[in-house]
Design an enzyme around this catalytic site. Sequence first.
Site, PDB file in Angstrom:
ATOM      1  CB  ALA A 211       1.230   8.261  -7.008  1.00 31.08           C
ATOM      2  CG  ASN A 212      -2.251   9.053  -2.687  1.00 32.23           C
ATOM      3  OD1 ASN A 212      -1.521   9.263  -1.731  1.00 32.23           O
ATOM      4  ND2 ASN A 212      -2.797   7.860  -2.928  1.00 32.23           N
TER       5      ASN A 212
END
Length: 406
Positions: A211-212
């Site tokens: 993810a980010n």
Amino acid sequence: MVLSGKRILLIISGGIAAYKSLDLIRRLRERGAEVRPVMTRAAQEFVTPLAVGALSASHVYVDLFSREDEQDVGHIRLARDCDLILVAPATADLMAKMAHGLADDLASAVLLATNRPVLLAPAMNPQMWANPATRRNRATLEADGRHFIGPMAGEMAESGEAGIGRMAEPLEIVSAVITILDPAPKPLAGRTAIVTSGPTHEPIDPVRYIANRSSGRQGHAIAAALAKLGADVTLVSGPVTIPDPQGVTTVHVERAEEMRDAVVSRLPADIAVMVAAVADWRVASSADQKIKKQPGEAPPPLQLTENPDILKTVGHHEQRPKIVVGFAAETQNVEANGRAKLERKGADLIVANDVSPETGIMGGTRNSVRIISHQGVEAWPDLDKDEVATRLALLIADKLAEETAP
Ligand code: C5P
């Protein structure tokens, strides 16, 4: 134009933010409003009546006791012969006078004599704004039905001091004017928009993912701002912790491929704003079962493969929306990378920002952007993400109106 035929009496009182009133006049007039300016004596120390008169293409009223000004229209007619009175900037002093019904100059006399809606855009030193006297005056004015926009948090022009006191940006003020004059302003009525927002989660196995740091704040704010202007908005959101915006249809997805499918299935649309921080890569073949750690064994390799580029897909689609907007989160060469992206992805606008960790933009509440188009680059000041959204929605409405003008 949204403000065609509307007459705004603009009262400029004396503060350093008066310089922004010049831009405000331009922004109001380019939306069709007629602007009639009144300046206090102190305001004339900051900007000249000549500049205000030239930009507004109107006589500038400055004096309660001027025979010329009084013979022209008179303060009572000035107070009534308009659709709205806008006080920008509104100083602490003028607010105090209004709260107490004083009328010893043209601006305060007009404000006492009017029966029109009044919108104040205060600007002052943060201490003055926080002072109990100013707080009382604000409460009194609100109880009297006066409208307020701002002040905003930020750095003061004169002292560099930070706090709440900065005048709202001209486009926010324009947007507040539109809302008051027409509680249901619909420059985007009948238009459809698709917005992507948030990160994507790319599974490694059923419990792990890549993810980010995207929070979805900017994309969600843009979806809400477009809806406020009347657009029928579908928000395709990756996994976020913030609530769905009001007045918007929100579709929740996890992976980039799901996001692409959700977006493409909603074409055609008039507007696409791709804000999501889509993962560039996904795990080539994610495991169906949780990958078990085996004692003594090396960590499993992660084979990555490229994700679909949703913005590029939309920008080159046979049902390409009339306005396609992308974002460019960069940590270096922000402008050059933004320009390249405009071409490569087939966008009309790229909103470029520097997301280096020291800026605090990724995951934060503020944003500092440059708008890159085929016409050039415009740098916006450091703004709250909601303010960026309002400005962008208005810009999109303007562009769409230009596009479809006969
Ligand atoms: O190439 P880059 O990821 O920097 O481009 C950013 C822009 O492209 C953003 O508007 C983002 O939403 C969009 N994008 C996309 N799909 C991807 C990657 C980026 O829509 N796979």
